[in-house]
Scaffold this motif. Structure first.
Motif, PDB file in Angstrom:
ATOM      1  N   UNK A 647       0.824  -1.136   0.054  1.00 34.70           N
ATOM      2  CA  UNK A 647      -0.044   0.002   0.011  1.00 34.70           C
ATOM      3  C   UNK A 647       1.050   1.086   0.061  1.00 34.70           C
ATOM      4  N   UNK A 648       0.644   1.997  -0.929  1.00 31.10           N
ATOM      5  CA  UNK A 648       1.461   3.357  -1.085  1.00 31.10           C
ATOM      6  C   UNK A 648       0.464   4.568  -1.105  1.00 31.10           C
ATOM      7  N   UNK A 649       1.264   5.556  -0.455  1.00 28.84           N
ATOM      8  CA  UNK A 649       0.372   7.040  -0.348  1.00 28.84           C
ATOM      9  C   UNK A 649       0.763   7.962  -1.495  1.00 28.84           C
ATOM     10  N   UNK A 650      -0.158   8.217  -2.501  1.00 27.11           N
ATOM     11  CA  UNK A 650       0.087   9.081  -3.495  1.00 27.11           C
ATOM     12  C   UNK A 650       0.284  10.428  -3.305  1.00 27.11           C
ATOM     13  N   UNK A 651       0.426  11.275  -4.324  1.00 27.51           N
ATOM     14  CA  UNK A 651       0.676  12.918  -4.223  1.00 27.51           C
ATOM     15  C   UNK A 651       2.242  13.086  -4.555  1.00 27.51           C
ATOM     16  N   UNK A 652       2.844  12.229  -5.229  1.00 23.85           N
ATOM     17  CA  UNK A 652       4.332  12.327  -5.433  1.00 23.85           C
ATOM     18  C   UNK A 652       4.939  11.157  -6.555  1.00 23.85           C
ATOM     19  N   UNK A 653       5.907  11.525  -6.941  1.00 26.74           N
ATOM     20  CA  UNK A 653       6.650  10.665  -7.699  1.00 26.74           C
ATOM     21  C   UNK A 653       7.393   9.545  -7.288  1.00 26.74           C
ATOM     22  N   UNK A 654       7.469   8.530  -7.746  1.00 24.82           N
ATOM     23  CA  UNK A 654       8.222   7.289  -6.897  1.00 24.82           C
ATOM     24  C   UNK A 654       8.636   6.485  -7.918  1.00 24.82           C
ATOM     25  N   UNK A 655       9.834   5.631  -7.730  1.00 25.19           N
ATOM     26  CA  UNK A 655      10.362   4.605  -8.560  1.00 25.19           C
ATOM     27  C   UNK A 655       9.559   3.372  -8.455  1.00 25.19           C
ATOM     28  N   UNK A 656       9.075   2.779  -9.371  1.00 21.88           N
ATOM     29  CA  UNK A 656       8.379   1.400  -9.337  1.00 21.88           C
ATOM     30  C   UNK A 656       8.849   0.419 -10.127  1.00 21.88           C
ATOM     31  N   UNK A 657       9.439  -0.585  -9.507  1.00 20.63           N
ATOM     32  CA  UNK A 657      10.160  -1.751 -10.252  1.00 20.63           C
ATOM     33  C   UNK A 657       9.167  -2.476 -11.294  1.00 20.63           C
ATOM     34  N   UNK A 658       9.700  -2.634 -12.315  1.00 21.99           N
ATOM     35  CA  UNK A 658       8.745  -3.314 -13.439  1.00 21.99           C
ATOM     36  C   UNK A 658       9.689  -4.205 -14.519  1.00 21.99           C
ATOM     37  N   UNK A 659       9.945  -5.238 -14.071  1.00 21.38           N
ATOM     38  CA  UNK A 659      10.847  -5.941 -15.409  1.00 21.38           C
ATOM     39  C   UNK A 659      10.057  -6.176 -16.399  1.00 21.38           C
ATOM     40  N   UNK A 660      10.614  -6.843 -17.275  1.00 23.76           N
ATOM     41  CA  UNK A 660       9.792  -7.173 -18.552  1.00 23.76           C
ATOM     42  C   UNK A 660       8.605  -7.680 -18.428  1.00 23.76           C
ATOM     43  N   UNK A 661       8.017  -8.468 -17.279  1.00 26.69           N
ATOM     44  CA  UNK A 661       6.960  -9.310 -17.319  1.00 26.69           C
ATOM     45  C   UNK A 661       5.899  -8.269 -16.455  1.00 26.69           C
TER      46      UNK A 661
END
Length: 799
Positions: A647-661
């Motif tokens: 669960x993340x709180x919004x209102x800002x930029x963040x890095x999100x890990x997302x490999x090819x799958x």
């Protein structure tokens, strides 16, 4: 400083002193000394129409864009005259018209200026073609942003840009290239957290300048016709878009299979190749609902014919494909081959159905078959004839849907890429040249196609696709963004185009996944599928010039990723169908740009990549190679990572890990997401249990599921099921209330409720205020329970 006391400035003419003012029910007429008439119509409390005439004369009032069923009516209308201006008041707006210049200012009732004229209406005689070039200039408000305008291949926010509307076949177009395949002259302005919209209903070539030439000025103009525009007030963007969509209409619900995955190519032939593709889908267990036949299925590119060498028995083939769960979609173009032995051409000539040049002969242009004639779809009798051509074509073959292409109309080997401007059109009894009819030609073709397909696939629902469109075409057809290119830049373009189309009232839209021109590598194809499954229309289509572009055309890893995401789309079909129902019923876009989702947050005003799918999914595609993740903006609120459950709180930029799958994918807290089991095609399985993925929230959240038979029209007589859920979370409680409507009996008997983020262990379960043994709800740890689908209140209590 230009004043309107000067009747002419740099070739432009301006209204001058108002000499007459009249009110007639919901209309106000202001006439100037030099023959300009401004007609203001109050359509709704927050919807107005402004229409200008010169030389005391209005043109016939006719529009293809306006839905005959659009809402009208208001609850308050007052007027007032001062020494300097006339004022009109509704319960939402006040309109001020200056007596000396006819300039207009529109404000809310608190006096906040929403939109105001700079030079206002002015015009210039068109010496080449006759008539006037009609112009409007407005003051750009401080920090104003602009959105909409259909499928423009540019930044979501149009501030500082100039765009044009002239429906054009733009093969392999580039970023920022203008114009493209569609003309949707509607934009949204946003400033001071107040949004308005303007729809310039003029079918001539139109132009829009959003503070490009002059930093503080927004202007729009047309090469002919009237200055005729509608004004919509929010103050929420959502209200503006819904009001515009109500005015121009929404489609009926499509067949559910049309929301599945579709496979196309230029071209699949002969029959043996089509069957091979079908078998491969089923063998690899990659869901697919429709296969497309491009122009090579025809006999010499003659519309409404079959090449019997490649397709000796179309009806048998289509029937056999249907047994395997595939619907067949074929292309029909507007160009009718000039061939005296060809029955469609014969009928068109004998009945005078084809467009003519100004000096009398039939207009011909080269398309795939060679010289072609073009039906005048702006003539009601021609539309009726064209619709009737589908009768034997559909009955003799059993095909399911039709795809209209090249209907800008595209003409080869001429610099303009289209019909000569002197081509004549009936325009529903308002004869005109191609200058006026060009932008609506494809719209009227697909309107006639829709009428025919609807009539002859009955009692099932029609599915029709178009490439060219004008505002309002969404009533008749799905669309896609045209001949794109297999590049990473075009993946970005597809993302912004579909967002923009949804914000422009046209939600049933997608792109050619993987790119039409050139060849993607496996990584680009996988990333494009990951985006495309979250577009309302989901189809792979390619030119075929550079190799195959099926899900298995790359390596095993890519095939697996593509299968995984297509399966996710099929799981989400009830969610997607509910999105479509809300769009059709209420004009709510199926995709929402972040500025639409939260206009109060100025960080959203220039975001292009992220969008909200329906009400509860946040999607952000990966748009560059070799990425292991990306930075993205999470809008305000709390969101669950779809893959990890974090669960993340919004209102800002963040890095999100997302490999090819994977791609960044989040669910809004409190959401209840319905899921079907994975099917290879719609209707393959009887849905025996509906899964509800519930995402805990401390507080309240609403969710809805709409279902019906997926075909036919019983839903219009109450044969639907609407389930509205209210979720209320407390530190040691979760309450889900269900409110049901409709007479449709869903095939499943129970819900499997998957619980996400529950902050307590369940110690007690109550259904409709009665305690039930934990074993009777098949409690599976703290992750899922099973309950009867007809519960009213589900109460989970923790310890």
């Amino acid at each position: 400083m230009i004043t309107n006391t000067e009747l002419e400035y740099k070739g432009n003419l301006y209204p001058n002193q108002v000499t007459d003012y009249q009110k007639d029910s919901d209309k106000f007429y202001l006439t100037t000394e030099n023959g300009v008439i401004l007609e203001i119509t109050v359509i709704r409390n927050s919807v107005l129409r402004f229409r200008y005439a010169t030389q005391h004369t209005f043109e016939p009032d006719f529009s293809y864009a306006i839905d005959p069923d659009a809402s009208r009516g208001f609850n308050e209308l007052l007027e007032e005259e001062t020494t300097t201006d006339y004022r009109i008041f509704t319960s939402k707006l006040q309109i001020l018209v200056d007596k000396k210049t006819l300039r207009v200012q529109i404000s809310d009732l608190e006096g906040n200026i929403l939109n105001e004229d700079e030079l206002g209406f002015h015009w210039e005689e068109n010496y080449e073609h006759g008539g006037n070039t009609v112009k409007m200039s407005k003051i750009t408000q401080p920090s104003e942003s602009f959105y909409g305008m259909g499928d423009k291949a540019t930044h979501t926010n149009l501030k500082g840009r100039r765009v044009h509307n002239w429906v054009t076949d733009q093969y392999a177009y580039g970023k920022d290239q203008e114009p493209l395949y569609k003309a949707v002259p509607f934009f949204i302005g946003l400033h001071d957290n107040r949004a308005y919209g303007i729809f310039f209903d003029n079918t001539f070539r139109t132009h829009f300048d959003f503070s490009h030439e002059r930093r503080n000025i927004t202007s729009f103009w047309a090469d002919g016709g009237e200055m005729n525009y509608y004004f919509f007030y929010g103050p929420a963007i959502s209200r503006v878009v819904q009001a515009y969509t109500d005015l121009t209409g929404t489609p009926e619900l499509p067949p559910l299979w049309s929301l599945g995955y579709h496979q196309s190519k230029w071209s699949y032939y002969p029959e043996k190749r089509v069957k091979e593709i079908a078998r491969k889908f089923r063998k690899l267990k990659i869901p697919c609902d429709a296969l497309y036949l491009d122009i090579d299925y025809m006999d010499g590119f003659r519309c409404f014919t079959w090449d019997k060498k490649h397709f000796p028995d179309p009806k048998r083939m289509i029937s056999e494909l249907e047994e395997e769960g595939f619907k067949t979609v074929v292309m029909i173009d507007p160009g009718i081959k000039v061939d005296r032995e060809y029955s469609v051409y014969q009928e068109g000539m004998e009945n005078d159905y084809f467009c003519k040049r100004a000096d009398g002969p039939v207009m011909t242009g080269k398309v795939w078959p060679g010289p072609c004639a073009f039906p005048d779809y702006t003539d009601p009798k021609v539309r009726e004839w064209w619709a009737g051509l589908y009768e034997s074509f559909i009955k003799d073959s059993g095909l399911h849907a039709v795809w209209n292409d090249m209907n800008e109309p595209a003409v080869m080997e001429v610099p303009t890429k289209t019909a000569p401007l002197d081509t004549r059109h009936n325009y529903d009894g308002n004869p005109c040249s191609h200058r006026k009819a060009h932008n609506i030609y494809g719209m009227q073709m697909v309107r006639a196609t829709y009428d025919g397909v609807k009539k002859y696939v009955f009692p099932k629902r029609p599915f029709v696709i178009t490439r060219a469109a004008y505002a309002g075409t969404q009533r008749f057809a799905c669309t896609w963004t045209g001949d794109n290119v297999a590049t990473w830049e075009h993946l970005w373009i597809a993302n912004v185009q579909v967002q923009r189309m949804c914000m422009s009232g046209y939600s049933f839209v997608g792109s050619d996944i993987g790119g039409f021109a050139e060849q993607p590598n496996g990584e680009l194809f996988a990333r494009w599928v990951q985006l495309g499954v979250f577009h309302p229309f989901c189809r792979v289509h390619s030119s075929g010039d550079h190799g195959d572009q099926e899900p298995w055309s790359f390596d095993a890893e890519v095939t697996g990723i593509v299968r995984k995401f297509i399966e996710l789309r099929y799981q989400l079909l009830p969610y997607l169908y509910t999105m479509f129902w809300r769009y059709a019923k209420e004009g709510v876009p199926m995709l929402k740009s972040l500025v639409y989702y939260d206009q109060e947050d100025t960080q959203t005003h220039f975001r292009t990549d992220e969008f909200v799918f329906g009400d509860h999914f946040l999607v952000c595609p990966i748009q560059e190679p070799n990425a292991k993740g990306r930075r993205m903006y999470i809008p305000r609120g709390n969101w669950y990572n779809f893959w990890t459950g974090e669960l993340v709180t919004g209102g800002s930029e963040r890095w999100v890990a997302s490999d090819i799958d994977k791609i960044p994918l989040f669910i809004k807290e409190g959401a209840i997401i319905p899921k079907y089991p994975v099917q290879q095609y719609v209707g393959e399985k009887t849905i025996e249990q509906l899964t509800l993925s519930v995402y805990y929230k401390e507080g309240d959240e609403q969710s809805t599921i709409y279902e019906d038979a997926g075909e036919g029209y019983d839903y219009k007589k109450g044969g639907y099921s609407v389930r509205n859920f209210r979720l209320r979370g407390k530190p040691k409680e979760l309450i889900i209330q269900q409110f049901k409507d409709g007479t449709y009996i869903t095939p499943y008997k129970s819900f499997k409720i998957n619980l996400n983020g529950l902050p307590f262990k369940i110690s007690k379960v109550e259904v409709d205020n009665e305690k039930v043994p934990l074993e009777s709800v098949r409690l599976n740890g703290d992750n899922s329970i099973e309950v009867d689908k007809n519960f009213n209140v589900l109460h989970l209590i923790g310890r």
